[in-house]
Motif scaffolding. Sequence first.
Motif, PDB file in Angstrom:
ATOM      1  N   SER A 167      -5.141   4.801  -9.104  1.00 48.65           N
ATOM      2  CA  SER A 167      -4.729   3.695  -9.960  1.00 48.65           C
ATOM      3  C   SER A 167      -3.684   4.237 -10.918  1.00 48.65           C
ATOM      4  O   SER A 167      -3.588   5.449 -11.119  1.00 48.65           O
ATOM      5  CB  SER A 167      -5.935   3.125 -10.707  1.00 48.65           C
ATOM      6  OG  SER A 167      -6.547   4.140 -11.473  1.00 48.65           O
ATOM      7  N   TRP A 209      -3.370   5.431  -2.248  1.00 52.40           N
ATOM      8  CA  TRP A 209      -4.260   6.518  -1.864  1.00 52.40           C
ATOM      9  C   TRP A 209      -3.503   7.832  -1.990  1.00 52.40           C
ATOM     10  O   TRP A 209      -2.288   7.871  -1.801  1.00 52.40           O
ATOM     11  CB  TRP A 209      -4.736   6.347  -0.422  1.00 52.40           C
ATOM     12  CG  TRP A 209      -5.642   5.181  -0.258  1.00 52.40           C
ATOM     13  CD1 TRP A 209      -5.279   3.900   0.012  1.00 52.40           C
ATOM     14  CD2 TRP A 209      -7.063   5.177  -0.373  1.00 52.40           C
ATOM     15  NE1 TRP A 209      -6.383   3.095   0.070  1.00 52.40           N
ATOM     16  CE2 TRP A 209      -7.492   3.860  -0.157  1.00 52.40           C
ATOM     17  CE3 TRP A 209      -7.999   6.167  -0.636  1.00 52.40           C
ATOM     18  CZ2 TRP A 209      -8.835   3.508  -0.195  1.00 52.40           C
ATOM     19  CZ3 TRP A 209      -9.329   5.813  -0.670  1.00 52.40           C
ATOM     20  CH2 TRP A 209      -9.742   4.490  -0.452  1.00 52.40           C
ATOM     21  N   TRP A 210      -4.225   8.886  -2.277  1.00 49.94           N
ATOM     22  CA  TRP A 210      -3.645  10.216  -2.398  1.00 49.94           C
ATOM     23  C   TRP A 210      -4.322  11.110  -1.370  1.00 49.94           C
ATOM     24  O   TRP A 210      -5.535  11.303  -1.404  1.00 49.94           O
ATOM     25  CB  TRP A 210      -3.898  10.744  -3.796  1.00 49.94           C
ATOM     26  CG  TRP A 210      -3.044  11.899  -4.235  1.00 49.94           C
ATOM     27  CD1 TRP A 210      -2.038  12.509  -3.549  1.00 49.94           C
ATOM     28  CD2 TRP A 210      -3.132  12.570  -5.493  1.00 49.94           C
ATOM     29  NE1 TRP A 210      -1.498  13.514  -4.306  1.00 49.94           N
ATOM     30  CE2 TRP A 210      -2.156  13.565  -5.503  1.00 49.94           C
ATOM     31  CE3 TRP A 210      -3.947  12.412  -6.608  1.00 49.94           C
ATOM     32  CZ2 TRP A 210      -1.963  14.418  -6.579  1.00 49.94           C
ATOM     33  CZ3 TRP A 210      -3.759  13.251  -7.684  1.00 49.94           C
ATOM     34  CH2 TRP A 210      -2.774  14.239  -7.665  1.00 49.94           C
ATOM     35  N   GLN A 237      -8.286  10.196  -1.916  1.00 50.98           N
ATOM     36  CA  GLN A 237      -8.855   9.455  -3.036  1.00 50.98           C
ATOM     37  C   GLN A 237      -7.993   8.248  -3.375  1.00 50.98           C
ATOM     38  O   GLN A 237      -6.774   8.273  -3.224  1.00 50.98           O
ATOM     39  CB  GLN A 237      -9.020  10.357  -4.264  1.00 50.98           C
ATOM     40  CG  GLN A 237      -7.710  10.791  -4.902  1.00 50.98           C
ATOM     41  CD  GLN A 237      -7.921  11.730  -6.069  1.00 50.98           C
ATOM     42  OE1 GLN A 237      -8.085  12.918  -5.847  1.00 50.98           O
ATOM     43  NE2 GLN A 237      -7.907  11.206  -7.279  1.00 50.98           N
ATOM     44  N   SER A 238      -8.659   7.213  -3.815  1.00 47.94           N
ATOM     45  CA  SER A 238      -7.976   6.016  -4.274  1.00 47.94           C
ATOM     46  C   SER A 238      -7.294   6.329  -5.601  1.00 47.94           C
ATOM     47  O   SER A 238      -7.816   7.097  -6.404  1.00 47.94           O
ATOM     48  CB  SER A 238      -9.007   4.902  -4.450  1.00 47.94           C
ATOM     49  OG  SER A 238      -8.402   3.750  -4.953  1.00 47.94           O
ATOM     50  N   ARG A 249      -0.032   8.975 -10.033  1.00 46.79           N
ATOM     51  CA  ARG A 249      -0.583   8.037 -11.024  1.00 46.79           C
ATOM     52  C   ARG A 249       0.474   7.612 -12.041  1.00 46.79           C
ATOM     53  O   ARG A 249       0.564   6.449 -12.406  1.00 46.79           O
ATOM     54  CB  ARG A 249      -1.783   8.658 -11.726  1.00 46.79           C
ATOM     55  CG  ARG A 249      -2.981   8.820 -10.792  1.00 46.79           C
ATOM     56  CD  ARG A 249      -4.108   9.562 -11.467  1.00 46.79           C
ATOM     57  NE  ARG A 249      -4.495   8.954 -12.725  1.00 46.79           N
ATOM     58  CZ  ARG A 249      -5.481   8.081 -12.873  1.00 46.79           C
ATOM     59  NH1 ARG A 249      -6.197   7.723 -11.843  1.00 46.79           N
ATOM     60  NH2 ARG A 249      -5.760   7.582 -14.054  1.00 46.79           N
ATOM     61  N   LEU A 253       0.850  -1.187   0.000  1.00 39.98           N
ATOM     62  CA  LEU A 253       0.000   0.000   0.000  1.00 39.98           C
ATOM     63  C   LEU A 253       0.886   1.237   0.000  1.00 39.98           C
ATOM     64  O   LEU A 253       1.834   1.332   0.780  1.00 39.98           O
ATOM     65  CB  LEU A 253      -0.895   0.037   1.243  1.00 39.98           C
ATOM     66  CG  LEU A 253      -1.682   1.330   1.472  1.00 39.98           C
ATOM     67  CD1 LEU A 253      -2.776   1.484   0.428  1.00 39.98           C
ATOM     68  CD2 LEU A 253      -2.254   1.373   2.868  1.00 39.98           C
ATOM     69  N   SER A 280      -1.602  -0.999  -4.199  1.00 36.33           N
ATOM     70  CA  SER A 280      -2.809  -0.183  -4.126  1.00 36.33           C
ATOM     71  C   SER A 280      -2.365   1.150  -3.520  1.00 36.33           C
ATOM     72  O   SER A 280      -1.368   1.211  -2.798  1.00 36.33           O
ATOM     73  CB  SER A 280      -3.891  -0.865  -3.295  1.00 36.33           C
ATOM     74  OG  SER A 280      -3.434  -1.131  -1.996  1.00 36.33           O
ATOM     75  N   ILE A 300       0.725   5.495   0.276  1.00 34.80           N
ATOM     76  CA  ILE A 300      -0.071   6.671   0.603  1.00 34.80           C
ATOM     77  C   ILE A 300       0.766   7.882   0.217  1.00 34.80           C
ATOM     78  O   ILE A 300       1.826   8.122   0.792  1.00 34.80           O
ATOM     79  CB  ILE A 300      -0.441   6.722   2.101  1.00 34.80           C
ATOM     80  CG1 ILE A 300      -1.231   5.479   2.508  1.00 34.80           C
ATOM     81  CG2 ILE A 300      -1.226   8.003   2.412  1.00 34.80           C
ATOM     82  CD1 ILE A 300      -1.487   5.363   4.006  1.00 34.80           C
ATOM     83  N   LEU A 345      -6.744   4.943   7.303  1.00 34.44           N
ATOM     84  CA  LEU A 345      -6.323   4.083   6.186  1.00 34.44           C
ATOM     85  C   LEU A 345      -5.476   2.922   6.694  1.00 34.44           C
ATOM     86  O   LEU A 345      -5.648   1.778   6.260  1.00 34.44           O
ATOM     87  CB  LEU A 345      -5.515   4.885   5.162  1.00 34.44           C
ATOM     88  CG  LEU A 345      -6.287   5.834   4.262  1.00 34.44           C
ATOM     89  CD1 LEU A 345      -5.328   6.709   3.456  1.00 34.44           C
ATOM     90  CD2 LEU A 345      -7.197   5.046   3.330  1.00 34.44           C
TER      91      LEU A 345
END
Length: 158
Positions: free
Chosen positions: A78, A110-111, A75-76, A93, A57, A108, A59, A143
């Motif tokens: 990708s 998160w931002w 926000q998630s 991204r 993960l 995965s 962040i 998170l």
Amino acid sequence: MKKNVMVIGYGNDLLSDDGIGQRIADEVASWHLPSVKSVCVHQLTPDLAESLARTDLAIFVDACLPVDNFDVQVQSLSPACDIDSNLHIGNPRSLLALTAAIYGSCPSAWWVRVPGVNFEFGDRISQTAEIGCAIALVKIVQLLDKVNNLWIENRAIV
């Protein structure tokens, strides 16, 4: 099984509120969580891809200009469809896309974007940014709890 987490705080700490990401990453590092690596950088660069490939993960934490309100945005993320041609000023991204392209996988992600109002030369952050940092740290704890079931007890978050 705990997942490996990488918190990447980025921005220029010599431009007041632009240093929010690094300030938050420093605070997360002070928690000394065994499965969490915290990194402070001025900008996202391709050399981070190798570490991201070994992470479950990520962040990303950065300052932003307030949009309609002064809320901390989470926000998630990708990978982007294409990689920026100007990677020395990359975004999360495109860095995830680069990681996937080179290593065949990416974490995965998160931002966390914290509103700032003062981006002038200086090393102090505004009151708006101070409040945003406190809120962002709570959201990062949420998170971590969600992903790793890390229970952070008796910790000073601010």
